[in-house]
Design a protein around this motif. Sequence first.
Motif, PDB file in Angstrom:
ATOM      1  N   HIS A  19       0.828  -1.218   0.000  1.00 34.87           N
ATOM      2  CA  HIS A  19       0.000   0.000   0.000  1.00 34.87           C
ATOM      3  C   HIS A  19       0.856   1.259   0.000  1.00 34.87           C
ATOM      4  O   HIS A  19       1.563   1.516   0.962  1.00 34.87           O
ATOM      5  CB  HIS A  19      -0.878  -0.043   1.255  1.00 34.87           C
ATOM      6  N   GLU A  46       1.117  -0.828  -4.876  1.00 30.31           N
ATOM      7  CA  GLU A  46      -0.034   0.074  -5.014  1.00 30.31           C
ATOM      8  C   GLU A  46       0.421   1.522  -4.973  1.00 30.31           C
ATOM      9  O   GLU A  46       1.352   1.870  -4.230  1.00 30.31           O
ATOM     10  CB  GLU A  46      -1.029  -0.181  -3.879  1.00 30.31           C
ATOM     11  N   ASP A  48      -1.308   5.827  -5.651  1.00 28.06           N
ATOM     12  CA  ASP A  48      -2.436   6.711  -5.936  1.00 28.06           C
ATOM     13  C   ASP A  48      -1.952   7.829  -6.844  1.00 28.06           C
ATOM     14  O   ASP A  48      -0.797   8.243  -6.749  1.00 28.06           O
ATOM     15  CB  ASP A  48      -2.958   7.358  -4.642  1.00 28.06           C
ATOM     16  N   GLU A 129      -4.086   3.337  -8.459  1.00 24.84           N
ATOM     17  CA  GLU A 129      -5.386   3.862  -8.033  1.00 24.84           C
ATOM     18  C   GLU A 129      -5.574   5.284  -8.516  1.00 24.84           C
ATOM     19  O   GLU A 129      -4.839   6.189  -8.125  1.00 24.84           O
ATOM     20  CB  GLU A 129      -5.573   3.812  -6.516  1.00 24.84           C
ATOM     21  N   LYS A 131      -7.263   8.651  -8.317  1.00 27.21           N
ATOM     22  CA  LYS A 131      -8.051   9.499  -7.420  1.00 27.21           C
ATOM     23  C   LYS A 131      -8.778  10.567  -8.220  1.00 27.21           C
ATOM     24  O   LYS A 131      -9.968  10.791  -8.028  1.00 27.21           O
ATOM     25  CB  LYS A 131      -7.144  10.149  -6.366  1.00 27.21           C
TER      26      LYS A 131
HETATM   27 CA    CA Z   1      -4.934   3.811  -2.588  1.00 25.74          CA
END
Ligand code: CA
Length: 258
Positions: A19, A46, A48, A129, A131
Amino acid sequence: MSITAREMLATSRPLVIAHRGDSRQAPENTLPAFLKATQLNVDFVELDYQESRDGVPIVFHDDTLDRITNARQVWPDSPPEIAIASRSLCELRQLDAGSWFSTEFRETPLSTLAEVCDVIAPRSLLAIERKTGSVRTLLAVLAENVAAQRSVVMAFDWQFLTELHAARPLLPLVALGEGPLTDEKLAAAQATGACVIGWQNEALLCDDVGRIHTRGLKAWCWTVDNRDRAAELWSAGLDGLITNVPGEMLKLRREQFA
Ligand code: CA
Ligand code: G3P
C-alpha cells in the motif's frame, strides 16, 4: 518475458500488495517506498495519483499537499489546505515529500505517474489507483509503456471504471468500495467491467469473499496490517490483501502456504 498483471491475477496463491509502496519504511507514494517494496518481491505495488492543475497525473494520495509535503513553507501565503489541483507540475517539482517522514528522505520529490511506470513497472506489477483525472490522461501514460501490461487500475469512482473498461476492455480493473457489501453494490461493481472487487477491511465479511467468487470475480481487501485478520481472510479464500506491512505479510504467507 515478465509476468503480466492478468497472469498474476490468475495465480492461486493470495497476493500481497504494498500500500503506497513499503510505506512504513519510506515516505508513501515516492520512488524510495516503491523501490523498497520491489526489493521485498511483493506481487503488486499500489500507488495513488491525482492530476495537477495542468493535467499531469502526479503520484499522490491526498487532495491537499499539507500533510506530507513542505508546501506550507514553500508557499506561506497560501490559504489553508493547498489543493494539489491548484498547482502545476512545475510548481509541484519544488516540493519535498520526504522530510515529513524522516530526515533520511529529505528532498524526496513527487513523481509523475509516467516516471513511476518507467522505473517500477519493469521491476514490479503496479496497482494504480486513480483518485482524480480523465480516462484519456491515464491511457496516454499507459500507451507504449510496459505498465500497460503490468498494471491493474483501481478506483472508487465506478463511472470512471465503466468508461475505462469501454476504452480498454482487456485492462484489468479493481472496483474499490466501502461499507456493507450489499448485492446491489456487488452487482454495480461487476457492471463496471472490473474483474476484482477491492473492499474495505472494516466492512468485508468472510462470507462476502464467497459471494464475490460466486460471480466469477476476485476478492481483494484494503488495508490489512493485522496477522490474525490476514489469516482469517486467507482462510475465507481472499485473493489479495493491500497492506502497509508487506514484509510481514509475505512472511506470514510463506508460513501458511509453504
Ligand atoms: Ca490507494
Ligand atoms: O487501494 C485501496 C486503498 O488504498 C484505498 O484507500 O485511501 O489508501 O487510497 P486509500
